[in-house]
Design a protein around this motif. Structure first.
Motif, PDB file in Angstrom:
ATOM      1  N   ARG A 199       0.822  -1.222   0.000  1.00 28.20           N
ATOM      2  CA  ARG A 199       0.000   0.000   0.000  1.00 28.20           C
ATOM      3  C   ARG A 199       0.848   1.261   0.000  1.00 28.20           C
ATOM      4  NH1 ARG A 199      -2.571   0.355   6.116  1.00 28.20           N
ATOM      5  NH2 ARG A 199      -0.598   0.302   7.269  1.00 28.20           N
ATOM      6  N   TRP A 200       2.084   1.177   0.554  1.00 31.34           N
ATOM      7  CA  TRP A 200       2.929   2.356   0.589  1.00 31.34           C
ATOM      8  C   TRP A 200       3.443   2.720  -0.804  1.00 31.34           C
ATOM      9  CZ3 TRP A 200       2.463   5.289   4.555  1.00 31.34           C
ATOM     10  CH2 TRP A 200       2.177   4.746   5.806  1.00 31.34           C
ATOM     11  N   VAL A 201       3.639   1.712  -1.635  1.00 34.35           N
ATOM     12  CA  VAL A 201       4.029   1.988  -3.021  1.00 34.35           C
ATOM     13  C   VAL A 201       2.920   2.744  -3.736  1.00 34.35           C
ATOM     14  CG1 VAL A 201       4.600   0.942  -5.240  1.00 34.35           C
ATOM     15  CG2 VAL A 201       5.593   0.022  -3.134  1.00 34.35           C
ATOM     16  N   TRP A 202       1.691   2.291  -3.566  1.00 29.01           N
ATOM     17  CA  TRP A 202       0.556   2.971  -4.193  1.00 29.01           C
ATOM     18  C   TRP A 202       0.345   4.355  -3.592  1.00 29.01           C
ATOM     19  CZ3 TRP A 202      -1.654   1.468  -8.536  1.00 29.01           C
ATOM     20  CH2 TRP A 202      -1.497   0.140  -8.942  1.00 29.01           C
ATOM     21  N   ALA A 203       0.587   4.484  -2.291  1.00 33.36           N
ATOM     22  CA  ALA A 203       0.449   5.796  -1.658  1.00 33.36           C
ATOM     23  C   ALA A 203       1.474   6.781  -2.223  1.00 33.36           C
ATOM     24  CB  ALA A 203       0.613   5.662  -0.150  1.00 33.36           C
ATOM     25  N   THR A 209       1.804  11.620  -8.278  1.00 36.55           N
ATOM     26  CA  THR A 209       0.914  12.014  -9.381  1.00 36.55           C
ATOM     27  C   THR A 209       0.130  13.259  -9.030  1.00 36.55           C
ATOM     28  OG1 THR A 209       0.714   9.690 -10.049  1.00 36.55           O
ATOM     29  CG2 THR A 209      -0.939  11.225 -10.888  1.00 36.55           C
ATOM     30  N   SER A 210      -0.360  13.332  -7.800  1.00 38.28           N
ATOM     31  CA  SER A 210      -1.133  14.503  -7.372  1.00 38.28           C
ATOM     32  C   SER A 210      -0.278  15.761  -7.393  1.00 38.28           C
ATOM     33  CB  SER A 210      -1.695  14.268  -5.963  1.00 38.28           C
ATOM     34  OG  SER A 210      -2.540  13.145  -5.931  1.00 38.28           O
ATOM     35  N   LEU A 211       0.984  15.637  -6.924  1.00 41.12           N
ATOM     36  CA  LEU A 211       1.866  16.806  -6.914  1.00 41.12           C
ATOM     37  C   LEU A 211       2.140  17.299  -8.328  1.00 41.12           C
ATOM     38  CD1 LEU A 211       4.471  15.780  -4.183  1.00 41.12           C
ATOM     39  CD2 LEU A 211       2.740  17.580  -4.021  1.00 41.12           C
ATOM     40  N   VAL A 212       2.423  16.386  -9.255  1.00 40.96           N
ATOM     41  CA  VAL A 212       2.731  16.784 -10.625  1.00 40.96           C
ATOM     42  C   VAL A 212       1.523  17.414 -11.299  1.00 40.96           C
ATOM     43  CG1 VAL A 212       3.373  15.909 -12.893  1.00 40.96           C
ATOM     44  CG2 VAL A 212       4.577  15.091 -10.875  1.00 40.96           C
ATOM     45  N   MET A 213       0.359  16.813 -11.102  1.00 41.98           N
ATOM     46  CA  MET A 213      -0.837  17.324 -11.771  1.00 41.98           C
ATOM     47  C   MET A 213      -1.272  18.676 -11.213  1.00 41.98           C
ATOM     48  SD  MET A 213      -1.485  15.318 -14.186  1.00 41.98           S
ATOM     49  CE  MET A 213      -1.093  13.664 -14.741  1.00 41.98           C
ATOM     50  N   THR A 214      -1.190  18.862  -9.895  1.00 36.85           N
ATOM     51  CA  THR A 214      -1.593  20.148  -9.312  1.00 36.85           C
ATOM     52  C   THR A 214      -0.561  21.236  -9.559  1.00 36.85           C
ATOM     53  OG1 THR A 214      -0.624  19.459  -7.194  1.00 36.85           O
ATOM     54  CG2 THR A 214      -2.988  19.093  -7.505  1.00 36.85           C
ATOM     55  N   SER A 215       0.611  20.863 -10.063  1.00 35.89           N
ATOM     56  CA  SER A 215       1.650  21.858 -10.361  1.00 35.89           C
ATOM     57  C   SER A 215       1.566  22.381 -11.788  1.00 35.89           C
ATOM     58  CB  SER A 215       3.037  21.253 -10.122  1.00 35.89           C
ATOM     59  OG  SER A 215       3.168  20.830  -8.790  1.00 35.89           O
ATOM     60  N   TYR A 243       6.149  27.259 -17.927  1.00 39.30           N
ATOM     61  CA  TYR A 243       7.148  26.441 -18.606  1.00 39.30           C
ATOM     62  C   TYR A 243       7.177  25.044 -17.993  1.00 39.30           C
ATOM     63  CZ  TYR A 243       8.840  30.920 -20.437  1.00 39.30           C
ATOM     64  OH  TYR A 243       8.938  32.141 -21.055  1.00 39.30           O
ATOM     65  N   GLY A 244       7.767  24.115 -18.740  1.00 34.87           N
ATOM     66  CA  GLY A 244       7.847  22.751 -18.250  1.00 34.87           C
ATOM     67  C   GLY A 244       8.702  22.618 -17.000  1.00 34.87           C
ATOM     68  N   GLN A 245       9.820  23.314 -16.943  1.00 32.45           N
ATOM     69  CA  GLN A 245      10.682  23.240 -15.767  1.00 32.45           C
ATOM     70  C   GLN A 245      10.005  23.849 -14.546  1.00 32.45           C
ATOM     71  OE1 GLN A 245      14.511  25.052 -16.292  1.00 32.45           O
ATOM     72  NE2 GLN A 245      15.425  24.015 -14.548  1.00 32.45           N
ATOM     73  N   GLU A 246       9.145  24.824 -14.767  1.00 34.09           N
ATOM     74  CA  GLU A 246       8.412  25.445 -13.662  1.00 34.09           C
ATOM     75  C   GLU A 246       7.524  24.416 -12.966  1.00 34.09           C
ATOM     76  OE1 GLU A 246       5.204  29.110 -13.080  1.00 34.09           O
ATOM     77  OE2 GLU A 246       6.331  28.885 -14.953  1.00 34.09           O
ATOM     78  N   VAL A 247       6.962  23.487 -13.729  1.00 42.79           N
ATOM     79  CA  VAL A 247       6.139  22.430 -13.141  1.00 42.79           C
ATOM     80  C   VAL A 247       6.951  21.608 -12.152  1.00 42.79           C
ATOM     81  CG1 VAL A 247       4.832  20.328 -13.662  1.00 42.79           C
ATOM     82  CG2 VAL A 247       4.623  22.311 -15.147  1.00 42.79           C
ATOM     83  N   GLN A 248       8.172  21.279 -12.512  1.00 45.32           N
ATOM     84  CA  GLN A 248       9.022  20.464 -11.646  1.00 45.32           C
ATOM     85  C   GLN A 248       9.357  21.207 -10.350  1.00 45.32           C
ATOM     86  OE1 GLN A 248      12.385  19.383 -14.030  1.00 45.32           O
ATOM     87  NE2 GLN A 248      11.187  18.153 -15.457  1.00 45.32           N
ATOM     88  N   VAL A 249       9.679  22.491 -10.457  1.00 41.43           N
ATOM     89  CA  VAL A 249      10.040  23.274  -9.271  1.00 41.43           C
ATOM     90  C   VAL A 249       8.842  23.422  -8.341  1.00 41.43           C
ATOM     91  CG1 VAL A 249      10.834  25.519  -8.454  1.00 41.43           C
ATOM     92  CG2 VAL A 249      11.864  24.495 -10.486  1.00 41.43           C
ATOM     93  N   VAL A 250       7.688  23.738  -8.896  1.00 41.82           N
ATOM     94  CA  VAL A 250       6.479  23.913  -8.071  1.00 41.82           C
ATOM     95  C   VAL A 250       6.095  22.592  -7.411  1.00 41.82           C
ATOM     96  CG1 VAL A 250       4.029  24.492  -8.131  1.00 41.82           C
ATOM     97  CG2 VAL A 250       5.659  25.862  -9.436  1.00 41.82           C
ATOM     98  N   ALA A 251       6.207  21.482  -8.140  1.00 42.08           N
ATOM     99  CA  ALA A 251       5.895  20.179  -7.551  1.00 42.08           C
ATOM    100  C   ALA A 251       6.846  19.866  -6.404  1.00 42.08           C
ATOM    101  CB  ALA A 251       5.983  19.091  -8.625  1.00 42.08           C
TER     102      ALA A 251
END
Length: 312
Positions: A199-203, A209-215, A243-251
């Motif tokens: 379950r920790w892997v799925w968590a 996924t949530s962090l990347v999508m909300t960023s 920008y694409g790199q901005e997504v990574q920093v915000v996440a």
């Protein structure tokens, strides 16, 4: 009187022996199993200005001294489509012909057409009869789908009386590759099965996924935003730009903030040592303030009119 009468009696037989151009082409196609091998003379017959048939002509250069690798690669596909057309009903088959002209068999034709490269496919529409086309110029196949027989048959079917009855042969190599992957996948699954059931892997996957999508990941994907801006800028001004790199920093910022709150509310209270507990409170509170300050400063870059800041 005997010789004139004999010549007169043989006249119908000689006329019957002279076949029309269309009949000659039908015989040539039948002899080549649906594919006519052209030379300069037969090309002139096939591309006659007054024709009630259409034709697809493959221009190639298969002689070894020509060293035309694309010609050798495309030749099986055109031959397969031509042989498939040989299975069409005769009343429709005889209205369209497939033919091949090698450069060494008709250099004058290549010169007349201004062709300096091969392979090429020209489709000549009928110019006479009930199916005459208003366009006299031949259609040129552009190879945008490569050298495969399937796309070729699909495009040429637009110019044939009926669709070309081409069916791709069964791909034994692909089937063998799929079958050979079954034991490999089974073996790999045995090793990763415990991880998939954890379950920790799925968590962790859900949180990432949530962090990347909300960023803003989908925002940049839908709009086709670049990874970075001019001069290496990684953050874009305005709410409608990213920008694409901005997504990574915000996440990463969101992840550190969430992790610091998690450490303060879940992990730190469980520490039995007062000193260790106090140290973690100071540590994670400092991390939270610093990272949240970075987030506010990023917000100020996106909106230069925002007047507030935290630390930075």
């Amino acid at each position: 009187m005997f010789w004139p009468l004999l010549a007169l009696s043989l006249l119908p037989l000689s006329l019957a022996a002279q076949k029309s151009v269309h009949e000659q082409l039908v015989d040539l196609a039948a002899a080549g199993n649906g594919l006519i091998q052209l030379n300069e003379q037969t090309y002139d017959l096939l591309a006659s200005p007054m024709r009630d048939w259409s034709a697809a002509v493959h221009f190639t250069a298969l002689h070894p001294q020509r060293r035309c690798a694309p010609c050798k690669e495309f030749e099986p596909a055109f031959t397969a489509v031509a042989k498939a057309w040989a299975n069409a009903p005769k009343d429709q088959r005889d209205k369209h012909f497939f033919a091949t002209l090698d450069f060494d068999d008709g250099p004058a034709v290549f010169q007349k057409l201004g062709m300096s490269s091969a392979p090429g496919v020209h489709v000549y529409p009928p110019t006479d009869g009930p199916n005459a086309s208003a366009k006299k110029a031949p259609f040129k196949y552009d190879f945008q789908n490569g050298f495969e027989a399937g796309p070729l048959a699909e495009q040429l079917s637009v110019h044939t009386p009926i669709p070309i009855p081409y069916k791709a042969p069964f791909n034994w190599a692909r089937a063998g590759s799929i079958v050979s992957l079954i034991p490999i996948i089974t073996l790999v699954f045995r090793f990763i099965k415990p991880a998939l059931q954890n379950r920790w892997v799925w968590a962790a996957g859900t949180i990432a996924t949530s962090l990347v999508m909300t960023s803003g990941y989908m925002f940049t994907r839908i709009r086709g935003a670049p990874y970075t801006g001019p001069n290496g800028a990684w953050i874009a001004q305005g709410y409608q730009n990213q920008y694409g790199q901005e997504v990574q920093v915000v996440a990463m910022v969101y992840g550190i903030l969430a992790g610091s709150f998690l450490m303060l509310t879940v992990v730190t209270p469980r520490q039995l040592s007062p000193t260790r507990q106090r140290t973690q409170v100071y540590l994670w509170t400092t991390v939270n303030f610093l990272v949240f300050s970075i987030l506010v400063s990023l917000f100020r870059v996106k909106n230069p009119g925002y007047p507030f800041k935290l630390i930075l």
